[in-house]
Design an enzyme around this catalytic site. Structure first.
Site, PDB file in Angstrom:
ATOM      1  N   ALA A 271       0.786  -1.264  -0.025  1.00  0.00           N
ATOM      2  CA  ALA A 271       0.061   0.061  -0.014  1.00  0.00           C
ATOM      3  C   ALA A 271       0.787   1.281   0.027  1.00  0.00           C
ATOM      4  CB  ALA A 271      -1.083   0.256   1.306  1.00  0.00           C
ATOM      5  N   ALA A 272       1.890   1.320   0.615  1.00  0.00           N
ATOM      6  CA  ALA A 272       2.858   2.559   0.813  1.00  0.00           C
ATOM      7  C   ALA A 272       3.099   3.095  -0.715  1.00  0.00           C
ATOM      8  CB  ALA A 272       3.793   2.343   1.819  1.00  0.00           C
ATOM      9  N   GLY A 274       0.395   5.253  -0.090  1.00  0.00           N
ATOM     10  CA  GLY A 274      -0.968   5.580   0.277  1.00  0.00           C
ATOM     11  C   GLY A 274      -1.802   6.143  -0.302  1.00  0.00           C
ATOM     12  N   GLY A 275      -1.529   6.673  -1.486  1.00  0.00           N
ATOM     13  CA  GLY A 275      -2.351   7.427  -2.392  1.00  0.00           C
ATOM     14  C   GLY A 275      -3.621   6.577  -2.906  1.00  0.00           C
ATOM     15  N   LYS A 276      -3.476   5.305  -3.330  1.00  0.00           N
ATOM     16  CA  LYS A 276      -4.521   4.464  -3.270  1.00  0.00           C
ATOM     17  C   LYS A 276      -5.260   4.295  -1.992  1.00  0.00           C
ATOM     18  CE  LYS A 276      -2.023   2.620  -7.322  1.00  0.00           C
ATOM     19  NZ  LYS A 276      -1.227   3.503  -7.271  1.00  0.00           N
ATOM     20  N   ASP A 291       1.754  -3.511   4.135  1.00  0.00           N
ATOM     21  CA  ASP A 291       2.913  -3.284   3.454  1.00  0.00           C
ATOM     22  C   ASP A 291       4.056  -4.032   4.247  1.00  0.00           C
ATOM     23  OD1 ASP A 291       3.957  -1.285   1.156  1.00  0.00           O
ATOM     24  OD2 ASP A 291       5.638  -1.807   2.331  1.00  0.00           O
ATOM     25  N   CYS A 386       3.158  -0.091 -12.283  1.00  0.00           N
ATOM     26  CA  CYS A 386       3.452   1.021 -13.128  1.00  0.00           C
ATOM     27  C   CYS A 386       4.622   0.669 -14.069  1.00  0.00           C
ATOM     28  CB  CYS A 386       3.819   2.281 -12.241  1.00  0.00           C
ATOM     29  SG  CYS A 386       5.130   1.965 -11.005  1.00  0.00           S
TER      30      CYS A 386
END
Length: 458
Positions: A271-272, A274-276, A291, A386
């Protein structure tokens, strides 16, 4: 008398003699250029990611020793030097009568740092040249090349109106993979976008138009707010109040593919920073952010505190983690080669290899298989990363669907989210690239390369 004083000045000091008290300090700006060359060497020679080298807490010692203004200059030099590395190498090679010897890599890095300033940054040519020469003279490995450094960079400055030669600015393996996956024309469009510094995108809590006006930007078709140049992020309006967070427009899409998540238990895996996680929590999900890294999870916690969002945090190895019960939905934004972020992180092309892509694709496959096991029957799974490489995207997903009966594909629809129609593939997957979101000006165009696919647990 004059000749006598000159002779005395040239007489070497006795062995072990100290530098006279009050001798001249190092020339202003030299430490920054030395740091830039050292960090460039770490990226190109040792394949060290630039983010870690320029971290303001744990970065390279030569970088941390600089004042904030010089740190910003180092980042600008490295961004330009890496983004246009091939073209700079071509310009320098034209002025060398013969290639530098293999043991002269320090000289090469000094030249690249100087050339980046002369050709691409708003730095006086005289300062770029003189500091490069001083740098060479101060380094025993480069001192004998000081006159060569002076001649080459002065020649470059004299002819700078000719611009940089048209050369590939990424390693051959990187371009070859793009051409194989997308064809020469689209690959060249991505590499053209890579040559320009990326704008800054924001995901906002409230009205995007309001924050576009406050931040001096505009709203993208996908709903993100874009600013050509943001300056210092913490100084911008709304930062301290947690009204927005920095997130590329492409990175903001995968979490939205889970659909309506209000009231659902959702796991955000890997997760880090943390935008999502923030997107899911803001949409009303009961989020568990997982994470492996304690330090990255601590940074995520800081971000959630600023954004005034409550989430559960779990430090765990996803391949071994056993939650008490399965989740309603899972988002896996998997660790990858990050080749899609090459506009924002031009070091990626120089720090990754094809072997890294294969290794990471294997890890992603195992993580995705584990993510499927964490979801209730009927629950959704969104997989994303990405990377621009199909080995980490299209090929991986096709292999999963061919080898399991635990999930079925749930195709993404072109009209499902605003602005995504051009990014949805015939298979119902999401694929963005640096060549997408062309808005007429490179300073405000482009987006990160992302891949996303959606499944439903059987």
């Amino acid at each position: 008398m004059s000749a006598g004083r000159t002779g005395a000045a040239r007489r070497p000091r006795a062995q072990g003699a100290r530098k006279p008290h009050g001798s001249a300090p190092e020339r202003p700006g030299l430490a920054a250029r030395k740091a830039a060359a050292k960090l460039l060497a770490a990226v190109v020679d040792a394949r060290t990611p630039l983010d870690g080298l320029t971290d303001n807490e744990h970065g390279h010692p030569h970088y941390l020793a600089l004042e904030a203004r010089d740190r910003a200059l180092v980042r600008a030099i490295l961004g330009a030097a890496l983004r246009r590395r091939g073209s700079i190498e071509g310009a320098l090679s034209k002025r060398l009568k013969s290639p530098l010897p293999p043991n002269a890599s320090t000289v090469s890095h000094i030249l690249h740092v100087g050339a980046a300033q002369i050709m691409l940054l708003d730095v006086p040519d005289s300062a770029a040249v003189d500091l490069a020469v001083d740098h060479a003279k101060s380094d025993p490995r480069a001192a004998r090349f000081a006159q060569l450094v002076n001649a080459i960079l002065r020649g470059l400055a004299r002819d700078k109106a000719d611009g940089l030669p048209d050369a590939s600015d990424v390693p051959d393996w990187f371009r070859d993979r793009l051409v194989a996956a997308y064809g020469p024309a689209r690959a060249d469009a991505m590499l053209a976008a890579q040559r320009h510094e990326a704008p800054t995108d924001f995901s906002v809590r409230g009205d995007p138009q309001k924050w576009a006006e406050a931040l001096g930007g505009f709203v993208l078709p996908t709903g993100s707010v874009r600013v050509a140049r943001s300056g210092a992020i913490p100084a911008l309006p709304g930062f301290a109040e947690g009204e927005w967070w920095v997130q590329d427009a492409a990175a903001a899409l995968p979490a939205r593919l889970l659909g309506a998540v209000a009231g659902l238990r959702v796991a955000d895996l890997c997760a880090a920073p943390g935008g999502k996680t923030a997107q899911l929590a803001l949409a009303g999900a009961k989020v568990t952010a997982v994470d492996l890294s304690a330090s990255r999870l601590a940074r995520l916690a800081q971000n959630m505190e600023r954004l005034r969002l409550e989430v559960d945090l779990m430090q765990a190895n996803l391949l071994e983690w056993q939650p008490d019960e399965p989740f309603d939905a899972v988002l896996l934004d998997a660790p990858c080669s990050s080749t899609g972020t090459v506009r924002r992180h031009p070091d990626v092309a120089w720090t990754k290899t094809t072997a890294d892509i294969d290794k990471l694709a294997d890890l992603q496959r195992r993580l995705l298989e584990r993510a499927v096991e964490l979801v209730k029957p009927g629950g959704r799974i969104v997989f994303s990363n990405c990377s621009l490489d199909p080995r980490e995207g299209e090929e991986l997903v096709a292999g999963l669907l061919a080898g399991t009966t635990q999930v079925v594909a749930e195709p993404i629809l072109p009209d499902e989210l605003p602005g995504i129609a051009g990014f949805v593939t015939p298979e119902g997957w999401l694929r963005t690239s640096p060549a997408d979101m062309q808005l007429g000006d490179p300073a405000i165009s482009g987006m990160d390369g992302f891949f996303a696919a959606r499944f439903r647990r059987v």
